[in-house]
Design a protein around this motif. Structure first.
Motif, short mmCIF file in Angstrom:
data_model
loop_
_atom_site.label_atom_id
_atom_site.label_comp_id
_atom_site.label_asym_id
_atom_site.label_seq_id
_atom_site.Cartn_x
_atom_site.Cartn_y
_atom_site.Cartn_z
N CYS A 86 0.83 -1.21 0.00
CA CYS A 86 0.00 0.00 0.00
C CYS A 86 0.86 1.26 0.00
O CYS A 86 1.91 1.31 0.63
CB CYS A 86 -0.91 -0.02 1.22
N CYS A 123 -0.47 4.31 0.92
CA CYS A 123 -1.15 5.36 1.71
C CYS A 123 -0.14 5.98 2.68
O CYS A 123 0.91 5.41 2.94
CB CYS A 123 -2.35 4.79 2.47
N CYS A 165 0.82 3.65 5.70
CA CYS A 165 1.78 2.58 5.40
C CYS A 165 3.15 3.16 5.03
O CYS A 165 4.18 2.66 5.48
CB CYS A 165 1.24 1.67 4.30
N HIS A 210 -5.82 4.50 5.36
CA HIS A 210 -5.45 3.28 4.63
C HIS A 210 -6.65 2.69 3.87
O HIS A 210 -6.54 2.36 2.68
CB HIS A 210 -4.87 2.25 5.60
ZN LIG Z 1 -1.97 1.71 3.66
#
Ligand SMILES: [Zn+2]
Length: 360
Positions: A314, A316, A319, A346
């Motif tokens: 991920c 985002c 993360c 997320h």
């Molecule tokens: Zn994430």
């Protein structure tokens, strides 16, 4: 000739990517729209929302009308200024909330009378009133007011009367919308979506879609799904509707659907826009989606000493910043609201990444 509201960029089978032009900016589709029910996407700042790639935020007419009221929001500069939101805002009609949250007193041809759950005041919402509220809020995309009593809790038709009233109310919503936007330049006016109802009855759905598509609305909204019916029933209806959409010049918005599996199915069957409270609600309950549309429950004991981020695949900000599952688990365990914020970022990003996959 003016640019159409919606342009299809690429299409294959029923899925398509496009560009939706609103007065607050253009939106790439398919797009997922988080719910900023009371003006804010729960626990997120507007910048955090933007960081997920979200291009449209949905706000609820019902909640904002009851508190603080559209006149207060108007005095505070309108919903964009009030909520510090620079991009497009879509408002729903309030219909679904009236029928699901409020104690209904009376439904007549004129509208719905209900009791405000907070103050006990008697409130009347009509198709005209719903459009006026959305107009006063400063919404960029509005939804026509419909009679949801046509459906039972599993999406089955209850009364034909309510079904037919929905379309009379759509015509009244449209007339009020045209009255309020008269004289506005094409690029300055908001857009209006008409709602297709009919529950799980295919003939009624087809009839409803035909009526909505015959009217000069800017977009087609599919209502009354994801209200308790099975996933199979919802998917069958989306599959049934896919070849029935009349052309490609109007965006199609599926209301209240935001599970990754359903989102994929919807997009593959001609849907361009979806909204749902699921990513933020799940996040507050420590549930995150990870690659493969799997769910993880971050309060699980096995994450106690886990140094990995929620999903290494991920991108985002949660993360990418390196917040570990062990850290998030601890914050959930001690009731720290930051955990819900980080997982909301997320989860919204997860749905937006699916939309981005379909765009390219
Ligand atoms: Zn994430």
């Amino acid at each position: 000739m003016s640019t159409p509201v919606f342009q299809v960029i690429r299409s294959k089978n029923y899925k398509r990517s496009g560009l939706l032009h609103t007065r607050a900016g253009s939106v790439q589709t398919p797009t997922f729209m988080p719910d900023g029910t009371r003006g804010a996407v729960k626990s997120l700042t507007p910048d955090q929302v933007v960081s997920t790639g979200v291009e449209v935020v949905l706000s609820n007419t019902y909640h904002l009308h009851l508190q603080p009221g559209e006149q207060t929001i108007k005095k505070l500069g309108g919903l964009h200024t009030f909520a510090n939101r620079k991009g497009p805002i879509l408002t729903d009609s309030g219909g679904f909330q009236v029928f699901s949250l409020a104690h209904i007193n009376k439904i007549t041809e004129e509208g719905v009378t209900f009791k405000d759950p907070r103050t006990g005041d008697i409130v009347t919402l009509t198709p005209e009133k719903s459009i006026q509220i959305q107009f006063d809020l400063g919404s960029d995309m509005m939804v026509a007011f419909d009679d949801v009593t046509a459906l039972d809790e599993t999406g089955r038709m209850r009364t034909l009367e309510a079904f037919e009233r929905t379309h009379r109310w759509l015509e009244r919503s449209l007339a009020e919308f045209q009255r309020l936007t008269k004289g506005m330049k094409e690029r300055e006016r908001p857009l209006l979506f008409g709602v297709v109802q009919g529950g799980l009855d295919k003939d009624l759905r087809k009839k409803s879609l035909g009526i909505v598509q015959s009217l000069p609305v800017d977009g087609i909204a599919i209502g009354g799904l994801s209200v308790g019916e099975s996933r199979k029933e919802m998917h069958e209806m989306l599959e049934y509707l896919a070849p029935l959409y009349d052309d490609s010049t109007r965006p199609r918005f599926l209301l209240g659907v935001g599970d990754p599996i359903d989102l994929r199915f919807a997009v593959e069957h001609g849907i361009d826009m979806l909204d749902c409270v699921l990513p933020t609600r799940n996040a507050r309950h420590a549930t995150a989606w990870i690659t493969g549309d799997k769910k993880v429950h971050l309060t699980n004991e096995k994450f106690k000493e886990d140094t990995e981020v929620i999903d290494p695949a991920c991108d985002c900000t949660t993360c990418e910043s390196g917040y570990s599952r062990g850290f998030l688990r601890h914050q959930f365990k001690v009731g720290e609201p930051l955990a819900g914020t980080l997982v909301s970022i997320h989860n919204i990003r997860y749905l937006q990444r699916i939309c981005e996959e379909y765009r390219s």
